[in-house]
Design a protein around this motif. Sequence first.
Motif, PDB file in Angstrom:
ATOM      1  N   VAL A 107      46.986  47.079 -13.552  1.00 32.88           N
ATOM      2  CA  VAL A 107      47.811  47.224 -12.349  1.00 32.88           C
ATOM      3  C   VAL A 107      48.897  48.256 -12.594  1.00 32.88           C
ATOM      4  N   PHE A 108      49.543  48.171 -13.756  1.00 36.17           N
ATOM      5  CA  PHE A 108      50.652  49.105 -13.986  1.00 36.17           C
ATOM      6  C   PHE A 108      50.150  50.536 -14.069  1.00 36.17           C
ATOM      7  N   ALA A 109      49.002  50.725 -14.717  1.00 36.33           N
ATOM      8  CA  ALA A 109      48.460  52.090 -14.816  1.00 36.33           C
ATOM      9  C   ALA A 109      48.174  52.637 -13.433  1.00 36.33           C
ATOM     10  N   ARG A 110      47.460  51.837 -12.629  1.00 38.26           N
ATOM     11  CA  ARG A 110      47.115  52.329 -11.302  1.00 38.26           C
ATOM     12  C   ARG A 110      48.334  52.490 -10.424  1.00 38.26           C
ATOM     13  N   ALA A 111      49.306  51.598 -10.630  1.00 34.17           N
ATOM     14  CA  ALA A 111      50.498  51.692  -9.793  1.00 34.17           C
ATOM     15  C   ALA A 111      51.214  53.016 -10.039  1.00 34.17           C
ATOM     16  N   GLU A 112      51.240  53.415 -11.307  1.00 33.74           N
ATOM     17  CA  GLU A 112      51.942  54.670 -11.580  1.00 33.74           C
ATOM     18  C   GLU A 112      51.189  55.854 -11.010  1.00 33.74           C
ATOM     19  N   GLU A 113      49.821  55.740 -10.964  1.00 34.16           N
ATOM     20  CA  GLU A 113      49.062  56.860 -10.407  1.00 34.16           C
ATOM     21  C   GLU A 113      49.205  56.944  -8.907  1.00 34.16           C
ATOM     22  N   ILE A 114      48.867  55.852  -8.265  1.00 35.89           N
ATOM     23  CA  ILE A 114      48.747  55.934  -6.807  1.00 35.89           C
ATOM     24  C   ILE A 114      49.869  55.226  -6.067  1.00 35.89           C
ATOM     25  N   GLY A 115      50.740  54.551  -6.819  1.00 37.31           N
ATOM     26  CA  GLY A 115      51.778  53.764  -6.157  1.00 37.31           C
ATOM     27  C   GLY A 115      52.637  54.545  -5.189  1.00 37.31           C
ATOM     28  N   PRO A 116      53.230  55.628  -5.631  1.00 38.26           N
ATOM     29  CA  PRO A 116      54.144  56.326  -4.721  1.00 38.26           C
ATOM     30  C   PRO A 116      53.466  56.774  -3.437  1.00 38.26           C
ATOM     31  N   ALA A 117      52.168  57.009  -3.512  1.00 41.60           N
ATOM     32  CA  ALA A 117      51.493  57.482  -2.296  1.00 41.60           C
ATOM     33  C   ALA A 117      51.192  56.354  -1.340  1.00 41.60           C
ATOM     34  N   MET A 118      51.367  55.115  -1.796  1.00 42.49           N
ATOM     35  CA  MET A 118      50.910  54.000  -0.959  1.00 42.49           C
ATOM     36  C   MET A 118      51.987  53.469  -0.039  1.00 42.49           C
ATOM     37  N   GLY A 119      53.014  54.205   0.125  1.00 41.00           N
ATOM     38  CA  GLY A 119      54.024  53.748   1.063  1.00 41.00           C
ATOM     39  C   GLY A 119      54.719  52.514   0.564  1.00 41.00           C
ATOM     40  N   GLY A 120      54.951  51.575   1.431  1.00 38.76           N
ATOM     41  CA  GLY A 120      55.781  50.426   1.071  1.00 38.76           C
ATOM     42  C   GLY A 120      55.056  49.308   0.362  1.00 38.76           C
ATOM     43  N   VAL A 121      53.810  49.560  -0.079  1.00 41.63           N
ATOM     44  CA  VAL A 121      53.063  48.442  -0.665  1.00 41.63           C
ATOM     45  C   VAL A 121      53.750  47.913  -1.904  1.00 41.63           C
ATOM     46  N   VAL A 122      54.153  48.841  -2.796  1.00 42.57           N
ATOM     47  CA  VAL A 122      54.790  48.391  -4.032  1.00 42.57           C
ATOM     48  C   VAL A 122      56.092  47.670  -3.706  1.00 42.57           C
ATOM     49  N   THR A 123      56.819  48.208  -2.711  1.00 43.73           N
ATOM     50  CA  THR A 123      58.062  47.537  -2.312  1.00 43.73           C
ATOM     51  C   THR A 123      57.760  46.120  -1.826  1.00 43.73           C
ATOM     52  N   ALA A 124      56.714  46.022  -1.014  1.00 45.21           N
ATOM     53  CA  ALA A 124      56.366  44.689  -0.518  1.00 45.21           C
ATOM     54  C   ALA A 124      56.019  43.761  -1.664  1.00 45.21           C
ATOM     55  N   ILE A 125      55.207  44.257  -2.587  1.00 46.97           N
ATOM     56  CA  ILE A 125      54.823  43.414  -3.730  1.00 46.97           C
ATOM     57  C   ILE A 125      56.069  42.951  -4.477  1.00 46.97           C
ATOM     58  N   THR A 126      56.953  43.880  -4.771  1.00 50.78           N
ATOM     59  CA  THR A 126      58.122  43.497  -5.567  1.00 50.78           C
ATOM     60  C   THR A 126      59.027  42.552  -4.791  1.00 50.78           C
ATOM     61  N   LEU A 127      59.101  42.724  -3.469  1.00 49.08           N
ATOM     62  CA  LEU A 127      59.922  41.800  -2.695  1.00 49.08           C
ATOM     63  C   LEU A 127      59.365  40.384  -2.783  1.00 49.08           C
ATOM     64  N   PHE A 128      58.063  40.275  -2.683  1.00 46.56           N
ATOM     65  CA  PHE A 128      57.487  38.934  -2.759  1.00 46.56           C
ATOM     66  C   PHE A 128      57.605  38.361  -4.164  1.00 46.56           C
ATOM     67  N   LEU A 129      57.529  39.240  -5.159  1.00 54.57           N
ATOM     68  CA  LEU A 129      57.777  38.759  -6.521  1.00 54.57           C
ATOM     69  C   LEU A 129      59.201  38.242  -6.641  1.00 54.57           C
ATOM     70  N   LEU A 130      60.126  38.903  -5.953  1.00 54.78           N
ATOM     71  CA  LEU A 130      61.507  38.431  -5.974  1.00 54.78           C
ATOM     72  C   LEU A 130      61.584  37.033  -5.371  1.00 54.78           C
ATOM     73  N   VAL A 131      60.867  36.806  -4.274  1.00 51.56           N
ATOM     74  CA  VAL A 131      60.853  35.458  -3.679  1.00 51.56           C
ATOM     75  C   VAL A 131      60.410  34.433  -4.714  1.00 51.56           C
ATOM     76  N   GLY A 132      59.340  34.755  -5.439  1.00 51.58           N
ATOM     77  CA  GLY A 132      58.889  33.838  -6.485  1.00 51.58           C
ATOM     78  C   GLY A 132      59.964  33.601  -7.523  1.00 51.58           C
TER      79      GLY A 132
END
Lengths: 696, 101, 174
Positions: free
Chosen positions: A221-246
């Motif tokens: 996940v981390f490898a792919r996130a660094e490759e394509i994450g910035p291009a995916m818009g708010g997906v990473v932000t959404a993921i991290t927000l929900f991780l914060l909820v947890g």
Amino acid sequence: MFLETEAGGGLFALAPWVIFLPVLGLLVNLAFGRRLGERFTGIVASSAIGLAFGVALTQFFALQGHPEGATVPLVDWITIGSLSVGWSLKVDTLSTTMMLMVSGVSTLIHIYAVGYMHEDVRHNDDPGRFTRFFVYFNLFVASMMVLVTGDSFLTLFVGWEGVGLCSYLLIGFWYEKGKDGIGNALAGKKAFITNRVGDFGFLIAMFLTFGAFGSLQFDEVFARAEEIGPAMGGVVTAITLFLLVGATGKSAQLPLYVWLPDAMAGPTPVSALIHAATMVTAGIYMIARTHVLFALAPASANLVAWVGGLTALFAATIAVGQYDIKKVLAYSTISQLGFMVAAVGLGAYVAGMFHLLTHAFFKALLFLSAGSVILGIEGGHHRQGHHAAHAAHGEPFDPQDMRNMGGLRERMPTTFLVYLVGALALAGIPPLAGFFSKDEILADASRVNPAIYALLTAAAFLTAFYMGRQLLMVFFGPARTEAAAKAPENPPIITFPLIALAVLAALGGLLNLPAGLPAAHGLTLWLEHTLGEVHPGEFVTLVALVSTGLALVGLAAAWLTYGRGSPALGQPDPLKRVLGPIFVALENKYWVDELYGILVVRPYTALSRFLAEVVEWRWWHDGFHDAVLARGFRGVTRWLAWGFDLPVIDGAANRLATWTQQAAGLLRRVQTGYVRNYALSVLIGLVLFLSYILFA
Amino acid sequence: MNVPNDYLLALSAVLFALGIVGVLVRRNAIVVFMSIELMLNAANLALISFARESQDLIGQVFVFFIIAVAAAEVAVGLALIVAIFKTKHSIDIDQVSGLRG
Amino acid sequence: MTTDTWIFLGLAVIAIASAVSMLLSRNAIYSALFLVLNFVAVAVLYLLLHAAFIALVQVTVYAGAIMVLFLFVIMLLGAERVGAERTLKWQQPAAVILGVFLLVEMVYVFFVGVESEPAPAAILGRMFGSPPAVGMLLFSDYLLPFEVTSVLLLAAMVGAIVLTREERGEKAAP
């Protein structure tokens, strides 16, 4: 299976034992514990964790040679479509740090618990429950190990859920006791459900992760996130927000912190282990583990920092107004967790982990010492005789209320000393451990986000204040009750772990000394192997001076307020005169639980009652089920039986029989009994046969 | 005699057919029996004519045996009729319909 | 038409007529007597067919013994007449029709199916069909059937006695 590891020395292959040993311990206790007695149970449970600590040490040594770590595969768990999640152990510096901390502190707390539970089960009249406690305790450590060694979100989540379950089981250990005979069970339920809300956020984060990156394994996940994450818009932000909820659920941050104070209903070793040192740190560990994602979503990281900072200050204010010795420590835990969360939110992962470690030492120490104090008060209470006690008060005696204590410095000197060490460490007085770790956080905050720095500094001041208040109320001044006057010191099985933890609390700062001192940045360098390049914490002299000064001012303020006498039961707190209505709010923890009750619990209960009684019973069961389904079904079966089976099928069979009878009757007429007829038939046959032969 | 065989056989056939009709039509058991003897007689006639035609005496020997057997059969058969008459007091074969189903 | 044919025709008519009369006669005694006439006619026919021995055997055994037995039984049972109830209505017409069919078929076989020539009387010797000739065959080639026939007659005799024997104890005197 787990013999195939990368060449990291066969030591890495031992990693799974860090989980299996506690499991083994709990199975042995489950099977034989009750029969073989308390001593056996205690030894088995503590040894299991002790050996696990040994295994963690081997991993530490293995990592000396291979600091990049290793992955130890165990089993292939799920393979569906493109989802392939195996169960592997990720042994790197971060997970090993957690392993060592969890197993080390757990061993000491297990030993303590043997003595503590021996008293507790007699106090609660159920000696048979001793074994069950240690089974749950070992199960907890096993789950926590699964959590910290997991190499994928899913494995981490399994451990996440496991510790949540054990927390529930152990909070409600005395399930039939507590307020109204159900209080402990309700506290357990509250913990579980609040955690569930957080877990829901974590699950959504997992779904989003899998959807976006096609895998649940950390490395992938981390490898792919660094490759394509910035291009995916708010997906990473959404993921991290929900991780914060947890994380807010598990680590008791705003707004899901409300379960932690109620969790003090569990026995004190539980509070020490689960709710101070280990389980609640899982959220911080999780954020540190997924730091790659948070680095890609600065907005979420910022939100994390704000949540941590606000929680730190909020909880510290509430701690000032509490009378229960454990509740003060509970809110203090929430506040310190806020410090750690703020640290990782600001990107200071090492500082956060450092504070996690030192907090484990001194908070466990404080809880266990509080347990020692409570045991002493209970002992004193028994000594004075129930008769007098019950005659004195209309209500039952609460051994945890600080207003019932006082002057224990002379009665319980060892406990006092270790408690003092713990309190000073928590307040951040140099050169104890808390100073270094808290100061590193403050230094990093001052550099990155001054607003957060302000919040945290205010919280630090309040920390010193309420710890001073607690020290004065419990150990100084005259004894305010007879129980306090007669409280005995506890045996070594209790005090020995306390002393060990006090040493750790004192010397823990050596783990990550700031620049300039020998063996500096030990933890930073160690964790760098896992967390990537980390900006080593600088030692900002100004920040250090300010924080130390504020701590001393806080202690002085406490002395001024409570030095001349702490309140007994029924007397108003001296602070109430100063703060007035604010103090009332603090006493009642800002009525947050009541607010939640009205906003959330009551409508939810009403909804579920409505759904159960009206929708489920009246409409579905009576209406549809009985009227439509049952009656309809019965009608159909009746038709099938009487209308179809009887006339059609039975009729067919009967008609067949009747036809056979009629045919037989017809055929019977051939048998006339007349010889002449028989002869005629012979002749007919003869004629036909001949004509066939002659003419055909 | 120079009568062709066919005529003799035709006579035999007629007697045979008459015998059959007699068996089927008469109700008197004894007359039925006599019709059977008529049939046997017709068969004997056929055999004799064949013996003459093939110049082999075996036909006549056969007839001899048929007559012997017919005698035995008549003895037994009449004994049966007498026995039945003792119980039924009638020789109407339509009375012997106990096998009626 | 030769003499032989006329003789044959006469005998045939007598035979057929007596047979028919036997069938139609209401009285059993008359039927028996008609049958005797039939046998005698046929015996004469035998005689003409070079079967002297058989002809006399026919008269002796058939007409003399068997028919006498019949008459005895008829008179014993008093069975001259039988009741005239009309049971089995269809029996008579069916029997007649079928009898006609059978006759037709048999005639068909004899006249159409099989070719034969009239037998030349000259070939057969005077001894054909005489008692010595038949006796010769009986006691050489067909000795076994001869002996078996005697056993058969014995069996028939025993059977007839057993069947008409009275039950034990029914009659006072044996």
